[in-house]
Design a protein around this motif. Structure first.
Motif, PDB file in Angstrom:
ATOM      1  N   LYS A   1      22.173  50.101  47.843  1.00 52.29           N
ATOM      2  CA  LYS A   1      23.619  50.181  47.651  1.00 52.29           C
ATOM      3  C   LYS A   1      24.351  48.857  47.713  1.00 52.29           C
ATOM      4  CE  LYS A   1      26.111  53.669  48.486  1.00 52.29           C
ATOM      5  NZ  LYS A   1      26.731  54.974  48.673  1.00 52.29           N
TER       6      LYS A   1
ATOM      7  N   ASP B   1      33.973  49.438  37.877  1.00 53.29           N
ATOM      8  CA  ASP B   1      34.259  49.020  39.258  1.00 53.29           C
ATOM      9  C   ASP B   1      33.916  50.062  40.314  1.00 53.29           C
ATOM     10  OD1 ASP B   1      35.007  46.604  38.528  1.00 53.29           O
ATOM     11  OD2 ASP B   1      37.164  46.828  38.931  1.00 53.29           O
TER      12      ASP B   1
ATOM     13  N   ILE C   1      24.387  45.067  37.251  1.00 52.95           N
ATOM     14  CA  ILE C   1      25.516  45.672  36.543  1.00 52.95           C
ATOM     15  C   ILE C   1      26.255  46.704  37.390  1.00 52.95           C
ATOM     16  CG2 ILE C   1      24.110  47.452  35.418  1.00 52.95           C
ATOM     17  CD1 ILE C   1      25.827  46.544  32.842  1.00 52.95           C
ATOM     18  N   THR C   2      25.581  47.252  38.376  1.00 54.31           N
ATOM     19  CA  THR C   2      26.200  48.306  39.177  1.00 54.31           C
ATOM     20  C   THR C   2      26.951  47.777  40.398  1.00 54.31           C
ATOM     21  OG1 THR C   2      24.530  49.848  38.432  1.00 54.31           O
ATOM     22  CG2 THR C   2      25.737  50.471  40.403  1.00 54.31           C
ATOM     23  N   TYR C   3      26.361  46.819  41.083  1.00 52.96           N
ATOM     24  CA  TYR C   3      26.942  46.425  42.367  1.00 52.96           C
ATOM     25  C   TYR C   3      27.664  45.083  42.369  1.00 52.96           C
ATOM     26  CZ  TYR C   3      24.408  50.313  44.360  1.00 52.96           C
ATOM     27  OH  TYR C   3      23.958  51.555  44.652  1.00 52.96           O
TER      28      TYR C   3
ATOM     29  N   ALA D   1      31.515  52.449  39.935  1.00 52.24           N
ATOM     30  CA  ALA D   1      30.181  53.030  39.751  1.00 52.24           C
ATOM     31  C   ALA D   1      29.374  52.976  41.035  1.00 52.24           C
ATOM     32  CB  ALA D   1      29.442  52.287  38.647  1.00 52.24           C
ATOM     33  N   SER D   2      29.517  51.887  41.771  1.00 53.56           N
ATOM     34  CA  SER D   2      28.690  51.705  42.955  1.00 53.56           C
ATOM     35  C   SER D   2      28.993  52.736  44.035  1.00 53.56           C
ATOM     36  CB  SER D   2      28.902  50.300  43.521  1.00 53.56           C
ATOM     37  OG  SER D   2      30.257  50.144  43.876  1.00 53.56           O
ATOM     38  N   GLU D   3      30.204  53.294  43.978  1.00 47.88           N
ATOM     39  CA  GLU D   3      30.557  54.258  45.020  1.00 47.88           C
ATOM     40  C   GLU D   3      29.758  55.544  44.907  1.00 47.88           C
ATOM     41  OE1 GLU D   3      34.827  54.738  45.079  1.00 47.88           O
ATOM     42  OE2 GLU D   3      35.070  52.561  44.961  1.00 47.88           O
TER      43      GLU D   3
ATOM     44  N   HIS E   1      31.220  46.915  32.799  1.00 45.52           N
ATOM     45  CA  HIS E   1      31.057  47.065  34.238  1.00 45.52           C
ATOM     46  C   HIS E   1      32.096  48.045  34.758  1.00 45.52           C
ATOM     47  CE1 HIS E   1      29.555  45.641  38.104  1.00 45.52           C
ATOM     48  NE2 HIS E   1      30.736  46.054  38.526  1.00 45.52           N
TER      49      HIS E   1
ATOM     50  N   LYS F   1      32.086  44.332  44.879  1.00 49.32           N
ATOM     51  CA  LYS F   1      32.685  45.660  45.082  1.00 49.32           C
ATOM     52  C   LYS F   1      31.980  46.491  46.155  1.00 49.32           C
ATOM     53  CE  LYS F   1      36.304  46.519  42.635  1.00 49.32           C
ATOM     54  NZ  LYS F   1      37.536  46.959  43.293  1.00 49.32           N
ATOM     55  N   SER F   2      30.676  46.364  46.188  1.00 47.85           N
ATOM     56  CA  SER F   2      29.926  47.243  47.082  1.00 47.85           C
ATOM     57  C   SER F   2      30.098  46.890  48.556  1.00 47.85           C
ATOM     58  CB  SER F   2      28.442  47.178  46.716  1.00 47.85           C
ATOM     59  OG  SER F   2      28.016  45.837  46.758  1.00 47.85           O
TER      60      SER F   2
ATOM     61  N   ASN G   1      30.142  42.749  40.792  1.00 47.31           N
ATOM     62  CA  ASN G   1      31.188  42.553  39.793  1.00 47.31           C
ATOM     63  C   ASN G   1      31.615  41.089  39.713  1.00 47.31           C
ATOM     64  OD1 ASN G   1      32.129  42.841  42.408  1.00 47.31           O
ATOM     65  ND2 ASN G   1      34.194  43.307  41.710  1.00 47.31           N
TER      66      ASN G   1
END
Lengths: 635, 312, 106
Positions: B128, C96, B201-203, C98-100, C94, B142-143, B205
């Motif tokens: 995560k 923003d 790409i997911t975590y 998605a990670s959640e 991307h 963001k994560s 930004n």
């Protein structure tokens, strides 16, 4: 005398090891059987260490015992520490120079021992000096003190060989060799033989040591005669091997085809890897006889990981460690179990938990080795009872690992690792090398984890095929697979190997019983307990107690049927577990495998080995009704 | 007939997030393997844990997916037991520079002929998006619930000081450039390290494709010669590489930082001690004859005569 | 290039205005209309024919493309040709948040 127990002691690093080695070679050359235990601190130089030997003219001894007949010391701490271990009428060899020393001038001694000794000295009217102590033991215990002025000897020799006294002083420990050899009446030519064996072409060392040894030898014999003359040996071995447990394992691994060994330095395991490294290039009569790559890694995690890597290529691979190291290896162990990799972990137990007693012995890691790692997988846990067993077991460990494609833990302990024994050289003609289902050539699509067979044929990295491995649950090819049905099949495939091993490995190879059949008392033990337990059983027999000894050698798979049958023959109150730990761990293993509870126990966890004298006494106490006896003997 | 890149693709579905930089690394590996025509049987891809850990499953060579942080020592055992194998390690930044950093340094000290491909995405993706050892202090992808409180390691400088003899940086979205680096690393005799900038790409930004597009430049486009051909060039070239490794903000250099062609590999060092090592390494030695050890009673006593005493 | 013949059915797969969502790779979004696309529409005024050359260029530089319909990476021109009629985005955007939604999974 037919049998003799002696102690030689001194500050660590003061030549004690060399002296003990020369004495042992001399005794072996003369045909005697010797077992010697080394007791030392976690320290490089200066703390008290000693060698405790059993010497026999009738057999190769398997045990250590107290009291001893002779204590020979390089310093006063030896005398303070061991005077109580001397038999009444025994002999004490010491340096006259230290007569005025007291406990207060012995800073290297631990305060606990000083306190205990001070109390005793007060009670016995000893003023605290060596002199007063010696007077007391010669008056009360009829001990014969043989005082030698070590400095005079060195000065005399220094003149004789025209060597500055400061340099001649490094031969001080040879004074002890000379005195002991004279008292035991060891043939002088056998001492010279040992010096040559030890020092090889360093002629000067041989010569200088010989001069000192001869001088003291003659002096002692002249003044006291061969007080403790050993009978001529009745052993008829033409040759004897002298080796520590570490040495024996190193030799066995080389014979067994070890080709990759990795390790991180740790006591009491590192000597084994050192020895293998010194034999990394094997040459016989100028011909290549193989080689072993020995790597000192950055930690034990890397040690087991690289061992697994090497095993994946088909090389017989192992790592050697002790408790703290194995603690770090556990994740790797699980990976090897999951991926069915044949590796051998040679595990020398020492006192724990944590760093515990780094240089002292223990058998407190049995349950750890049986259950270490998260998840479930088959493992083979093999524990050796003495040097000879350890030799053959170390080779068998590789066979079992490859046959069942799973990790094997070869469990040993510090007692065995560091004790040096005279041995009949092993017979290699009966040794088998079993590589299991190892493919040299693969045709068609290869599935490393072929589910059609419980033990899938094993190809290695570098063979004419490709394969995958992963710590995740995997399919037949070794790719990640979380499917529940695949999971169930693969899980079962792995676990079933233990059942197959249990069926195939004869139980009589997994446990031994020592007794003639009419016994009604049973000692149960494993590991280094074996030697002293067998000797205890013999001694008890002479006292009219018919006791037998059950030696458990393999804890996984456990020899359940045989152990159960044997235990059922004895009354519950006459079955006694004997171990170097607190919980009597083997009885927990017995209960979980066989369902029989062993209620009596004799345990010792001081880090010192169980001695025959205390074990005999403890068994008698248990037979009189005690449930548990805790042994504490030995400084 | 040279194997095509597609021949190195395994049948396993690649389950990385669509658009992940890892695809670029994988594509470069296929191309590099193809151009070097690596034999799948003699090639082993070793990985640790995390997204990058799955790499071996996607490649049709031998693959060993190991423990978190431990790919290097597994690879070491494989390579030293059978030095004829080409062994490549794929690991994440958390794997190689967090939990496994001790092994990373140890490999440099040994200079074993291995290639490391570091997937550097500055986060722990599969758990995560926690901050990895390469995420700069103060940054807050963001994560993360709070900005990163720990400083980042400099992988290139660390590799230099550890003793790696081939050190490079690539970018996962510049696949032909990365392919060339991988080829050079594999061909280099000794420990080779490639840091690959790989957007998550997911975590992440922050370190996006756009981010790197603006910053990345090729060192070889200017007057840059990182290769040590003679021992006396070492100090100068290493210091220049070290200085270059500090450049990481406005502009990010990619290409070869340092290559020492004079260094002796670990395998060569073993070979000096054991002359039969390279032709007859541990994995290839015969250890039995008809199920019996090759050392018999007589040989045993000859080898270990030091331990045997003839009784008088 | 705008398609002038509005009567002709338009194939979104051949349009360059769409992308995919990283968390929902099975959903195709028309960036121009800001709408999800469920089937190719007819007569779209926003249609811009996908630039094949551009795809080839991206594939050559980045080394991979991703076919949204097959959920598979594309590494070579040959593979790309096989997926020609399918949704292959040039860029991934991307998201923003998605990670959640992602799980800790290792």
């Amino acid at each position: 005398m037919y049998e003799l127990s002696i102690i030689i002691g001194g500050p660590q690093g003061s030549g004690l090891e060399t002296s003990a080695s020369i004495l042992t070679y001399s005794l072996a050359r003369s045909g005697y059987g010797v077992l010697s235990d080394r007791e030392y601190f976690s320290n490089i130089k200066g703390r008290h260490s000693y060698v405790h030997l059993t010497i026999s003219s009738e057999k190769i001894p398997t045990f250590l015992t107290y009291p001893v007949q002779l204590v020979a010391g390089l310093d006063h701490e030896t005398i303070f520490t061991h005077f109580e271990s001397l038999e009444d009428g025994g002999v004490l060899v010491y340096d006259l120079y230290i007569e005025e020393k007291t406990l207060d001038t012995t800073p290297s001694m631990e305060e606990d021992l000083k306190k205990r000794l001070n109390l005793k000295f007060k009670k016995f009217g000893i003023d605290g000096s060596v002199k007063s102590l010696i007077k007391y033991i010669s008056d009360v215990k009829k001990i014969k003190p043989i005082g030698i002025n070590y400095s005079d000897v060195i000065n005399e020799v220094s003149k004789k060989i025209a060597l500055p006294a400061s340099q001649a002083a490094r031969y001080t420990s040879s004074i002890v060799i000379g005195a002991v050899a004279g008292l035991l009446n060891i043939n002088k030519s056998n001492i010279e033989y040992s010096l040559i064996r030890r020092f090889g072409d360093r002629r000067e060392l041989i010569q200088h040591n010989k001069i000192i040894i001869d001088l003291v030898y003659d002096k002692v014999v002249e003044e006291h005669g061969p007080l403790m003359k050993l009978e001529r040996s009745k052993l008829d071995h033409r040759e004897l091997m002298i080796a520590s447990g570490n040495d024996v394992i190193a030799m066995a691994k080389i014979v067994g085809g070890l080709r990759y060994q990795s390790y991180y330095p740790i006591t009491p395991a590192a000597d084994e890897s050192f020895m293998i490294e010194s034999y990394e290039k094997l040459e016989v009569d100028g011909k290549d006889a193989g080689s072993v790559v020995v790597i000192q890694t950055e930690d034990e995690i890397a040690a087991i990981a690289s061992t697994i890597g090497a095993a994946l290529t088909g090389a017989r691979a192992s790592t050697s460690t002790s408790g703290p190291g194995f603690s770090l290896m556990v994740e790797g162990l699980g990976w090897a179990g999951m991926n069915e990799v044949p590796i051998v972990i040679t595990y020398y137990q020492r006192g724990g938990p944590s760093t515990g007693l780094p240089t002292r012995g223990s058998q407190s890691d049995l349950l750890f080795t049986l259950y270490a790692s998260h998840g479930e997988f088959p493992r083979i846990v093999l524990a050796s009872g003495d040097h000879t067993e350890a030799f053959y077991d170390a080779i068998e460990a590789f066979n079992l690992a490859e046959r069942y494609q799973t990790p094997v833990i070869h469990l040993l302990d510090k007692f065995l690792a560091n004790s040096i024994k005279t041995l009949v050289p092993p017979d290699l003609s009966s040794i088998v090398i079993d590589r299991g289902d190892l493919l040299s050539n693969v045709s068609g699509e290869y599935r490393r984890f072929d589910i059609s067979k419980t033990i899938s044929p094993r190809a290695v990295l570098g063979a004419n095929t490709i394969m995958w491995y992963t710590g995740d649950e995997h399919d037949e090819f070794g790719h990640i697979d979380e499917d529940p049905e695949n999971r169930e099949q693969m899980y079962r495939k792995r676990m079933e190997k233990l059942r197959i091993a249990d069926e195939e490995i004869p139980e009589e190879k997994r446990m031994y019983y020592y007794g003639v059949g009419d016994e009604d008392v049973l000692l149960v033990g494993w590991g280094f307990v074996k030697g002293v337990a067998i000797e205890t059983v013999n001694t008890l027999y002479t006292k009219g107690i018919r006791a037998g000894y059950l030696h458990i050698k393999m804890f996984s798979p456990f020899p359940s049927k045989s152990v159960k049958n044997l235990l059922n023959r004895f009354e519950e109150k006459k079955i006694i577990a004997v171990e170097h730990n607190y919980l009597a761990q083997s009885s927990i293993a017995v209960r979980s495998s066989v369902g029989v509870e062993i209620k009596k126990s004799i345990v010792k966890y001081t880090g010192r080995p169980i001695y025959k004298n205390e074990l005999v006494e403890a068994v008698l106490r248990v037979l009189e009704g005690e449930d548990r006896v805790v042994l504490r003997y030995g400084p | 007939m040279v194997r095509k890149p597609v021949e190195y693709q395994s049948d396993v579905w690649v389950d990385w997030c669509p658009g992940c930089g890892d695809f670029g690394i994988l594509a470069s590996m296929y191309r590099a393997f193809s151009e070097l025509d690596l034999s799948p049987e003699k090639t082993v891809v070793v990985s640790g844990i995390g997204c990058s850990g799955k790499t071996p499953h996607f490649i049709k060579t031998n693959g060993v997916h190991t423990l978190h942080g431990r790919a290097i020592p597994f690879a070491m055992g494989i390579k030293l037991a059978n030095p004829e194998l080409t062994v490549i390690i794929n690991g994440g930044d958390g794997d190689l520079l967090g939990i496994g950093i001790g092994h990373f340094i140890a490999l440099g000290r040994r200079n074993i002929d291995l290639t490391i491909i570091l997937h550097n995405n500055t986060v722990y993706g599969l758990t995560k998006g926690q901050a990895s050892p390469t995420l700069k202090r103060g940054l807050k992808p963001k994560s993360l619930p709070k900005p990163n409180i720990q400083d980042a390691v400099n992988p290139i400088a660390l590799a230099l000081s550890s003793g790696y003899t081939f050190i490079a940086r690539g970018y996962s979205m510049m696949v032909d450039h990365l392919k060339e680096l991988i080829k050079k690393a594999i061909q280099h005799k000794g420990a080779a390290f490639i840091e690959v900038l790989q957007p998550c790409i997911t975590y992440d930004n922050i370190h996006t494709v756009e981010y790197y597009k603006k910053r990345v430049y090729k060192m070889e486009d200017s007057d840059w010669n990182p290769i040590v051909e003679k021992i006396d060039e070492r100090e100068d070239k290493m210091l220049k590489a070290l200085a270059k490794s500090m450049e990481y903000d406005e502009k990010i250099p990619i290409g070869v930082f340092y290559q020492d062609k004079c260094a002796v590999s670990f395998e060569e060092r073993i070979h000096e001690r054991i002359p039969t090592y390279l032709e007859n390494p541990p994995a290839k030695q015969k250890i039995e004859q008809d199920g019996r050890p090759i050392i018999d009673n007589i040989t045993f006593k000859k080898i270990f005569n030091q331990y045997i005493v003839e009784v008088e | 290039m705008r398609n002038l013949d509005l009567e002709k059915p338009i194939n979104c797969c051949e349009c360059s205005h769409y992308s995919i969502h990283p968390s929902y790779p099975y959903l195709v979004i028309c960036l121009m209309k800001d709408q999800l696309i469920s089937q190719p529409r007819e007569g779209c005024e926003d249609y811009v024919e996908k630039n094949w050359k551009k795809l080839v260029e991206v594939l050559s530089e980045k080394g991979f493309l991703y076919c949204v319909e097959c959920n598979k990476p594309i590494y070579t021109i040959e593979e790309l040709t096989k997926h020609k009629k399918e949704f292959i985005p040039i860029e991934f955007f991307h998201d923003d948040v998605a990670s959640e939604e992602a799980l800790a999974a290792d």
